[in-house]
Design an enzyme around this catalytic site. Structure first.
Site, PDB file in Angstrom:
ATOM      1  N   GLY A  56      32.622 -11.184  16.921  1.00 50.53           N
ATOM      2  CA  GLY A  56      31.578 -10.474  16.177  1.00 50.53           C
ATOM      3  C   GLY A  56      31.579 -10.714  14.676  1.00 50.53           C
ATOM      4  N   ASP A 115      33.456   1.320  15.070  1.00 48.90           N
ATOM      5  CA  ASP A 115      32.738   2.343  15.839  1.00 48.90           C
ATOM      6  C   ASP A 115      33.717   3.496  16.097  1.00 48.90           C
ATOM      7  OD1 ASP A 115      31.094   3.755  17.532  1.00 48.90           O
ATOM      8  OD2 ASP A 115      30.861   2.188  19.015  1.00 48.90           O
ATOM      9  N   PHE A 164      23.496   1.390  18.958  1.00 48.01           N
ATOM     10  CA  PHE A 164      24.065   0.071  19.235  1.00 48.01           C
ATOM     11  C   PHE A 164      23.213  -0.984  18.532  1.00 48.01           C
ATOM     12  CE2 PHE A 164      25.133  -3.706  21.627  1.00 48.01           C
ATOM     13  CZ  PHE A 164      26.505  -3.579  21.727  1.00 48.01           C
ATOM     14  N   VAL A 165      23.873  -1.882  17.808  1.00 47.18           N
ATOM     15  CA  VAL A 165      23.144  -2.880  17.025  1.00 47.18           C
ATOM     16  C   VAL A 165      23.544  -4.297  17.419  1.00 47.18           C
ATOM     17  CG1 VAL A 165      22.768  -1.354  15.038  1.00 47.18           C
ATOM     18  CG2 VAL A 165      24.842  -2.737  15.125  1.00 47.18           C
ATOM     19  N   ARG A 177      23.798 -13.019  18.586  1.00 44.66           N
ATOM     20  CA  ARG A 177      24.711 -13.207  17.457  1.00 44.66           C
ATOM     21  C   ARG A 177      24.035 -14.034  16.365  1.00 44.66           C
ATOM     22  NH1 ARG A 177      29.814 -11.647  19.263  1.00 44.66           N
ATOM     23  NH2 ARG A 177      30.337 -12.144  21.420  1.00 44.66           N
TER      24      ARG A 177
HETATM   25  P1  IMP Z   1      35.600   0.356  18.238  1.00 42.20           P
HETATM   26  O1  IMP Z   1      36.947   0.011  18.796  1.00 42.20           O
HETATM   27  O2  IMP Z   1      34.916   1.437  19.021  1.00 42.20           O
HETATM   28  O3  IMP Z   1      35.653   0.672  16.759  1.00 42.20           O
HETATM   29  O4  IMP Z   1      34.675  -0.889  18.447  1.00 42.20           O
HETATM   30  C1  IMP Z   1      34.846  -2.048  17.713  1.00 42.20           C
HETATM   31  C2  IMP Z   1      34.276  -3.266  18.380  1.00 42.20           C
HETATM   32  O5  IMP Z   1      33.270  -2.959  19.337  1.00 42.20           O
HETATM   33  C3  IMP Z   1      33.601  -4.100  17.329  1.00 42.20           C
HETATM   34  O6  IMP Z   1      34.494  -5.010  16.758  1.00 42.20           O
HETATM   35  C4  IMP Z   1      32.477  -4.753  18.101  1.00 42.20           C
HETATM   36  O7  IMP Z   1      32.919  -5.960  18.655  1.00 42.20           O
HETATM   37  C5  IMP Z   1      32.140  -3.770  19.194  1.00 42.20           C
HETATM   38  N1  IMP Z   1      30.991  -2.936  18.811  1.00 42.20           N
HETATM   39  C6  IMP Z   1      30.988  -1.656  18.395  1.00 42.20           C
HETATM   40  N2  IMP Z   1      29.749  -1.205  18.139  1.00 42.20           N
HETATM   41  C7  IMP Z   1      28.941  -2.254  18.357  1.00 42.20           C
HETATM   42  C8  IMP Z   1      27.509  -2.449  18.236  1.00 42.20           C
HETATM   43  O8  IMP Z   1      26.729  -1.557  17.856  1.00 42.20           O
HETATM   44  N3  IMP Z   1      27.046  -3.687  18.554  1.00 42.20           N
HETATM   45  C9  IMP Z   1      27.845  -4.701  18.977  1.00 42.20           C
HETATM   46  N4  IMP Z   1      29.183  -4.562  19.093  1.00 42.20           N
HETATM   47  C10 IMP Z   1      29.722  -3.361  18.785  1.00 42.20           C
END
Ligand code: IMP
Length: 189
Positions: A56, A115, A164-165, A177
């Site tokens: 990402g 997130d 979600f983006v 991407r």
């Molecule tokens: P976390 O562990 O919940 O903080 O999620 C982190 C990972 O989830 C990020 O590095 C992204 O790869 C993926 N992610 C979280 N939110 C999004 C979103 O809105 N779009 C796409 N990928 C996301």
């Protein structure tokens, strides 16, 4: 010449899956120049090792490293925390580890979006155990109020809502991407 928004909305091939523009491409570019300037000042005399979290953060890393006026080094890690869904599983798996030694390095993790914060929390502990001199985070996006783990982020590009983006490196099922802007995703999951 179109306006800023017109430019983003020319992603007509993806339009059926895209909602509103969350961060326009021009705003992404401008903010990264500012982040690069801040990092250049903060790390003067001690160029950091930039650790890109694949996949990402690829677009962000590529632009950010060119906005930093220091002899930085770069390395890549791949982690998986989502699978194919749009909600975190809470389970973080290292898919590709770093190639370089972190001992006594100033390490800056380059992350796409924070997130729940679970991925970053895991990475900090994992990389922190390798004896870096410093370990900081530069996240392009922070989903406000969504963190299950308290985060201390040295650099943040934009605070956004919980939707979600996709775009600018962020995907849904590996797609989108390659958009220059960041959009809400309204298609199927
Ligand atoms: P976390 O562990 O919940 O903080 O999620 C982190 C990972 O989830 C990020 O590095 C992204 O790869 C993926 N992610 C979280 N939110 C999004 C979103 O809105 N779009 C796409 N990928 C996301």
């Amino acid at each position: 010449m179109g306006s800023r928004d017109d430019k983003n909305l020319t992603a007509h091939w993806a339009a059926h899956d895209l909602g509103e523009v969350v961060v326009a491409a021009d705003d992404v570019r401008e903010r990264i120049v500012e982040l690069g300037r801040a990092i250049t000042l903060d790390y003067a005399g001690r160029p950091p090792l930039l650790v890109c979290v694949l996949k990402g953060a690829i677009n962000f890393m590529s632009d950010l490293m060119r906005a930093i006026e220091l002899p930085v080094e770069v390395d890549f890690m791949a982690v998986s925390s989502y699978g194919a869904a749009t909600k975190t599983s809470g389970v973080v798996r290292i898919v590709k580890d770093l190639d370089v030694d972190l001992a006594d390095r100033d390490v800056l993790i380059v992350e796409d979006v924070v997130d729940s914060g679970l991925t970053l929390n895991y990475l900090r502990q994992y990389l922190g155990a390798r004896g870096p001199r410093s370990l900081e985070v530069c996240a392009l996006l922070l989903k406000e109020g969504e963190q299950r783990v308290e985060q201390d982020l040295k650099y943040v590009g934009f605070a956004i809502g919980p939707a979600f983006v996709v775009g600018y490196g962020l995907d849904v099922n590996e797609r989108y991407r390659n958009l220059d802007g960041i959009y809400t995703y309204v298609g199927e999951v």
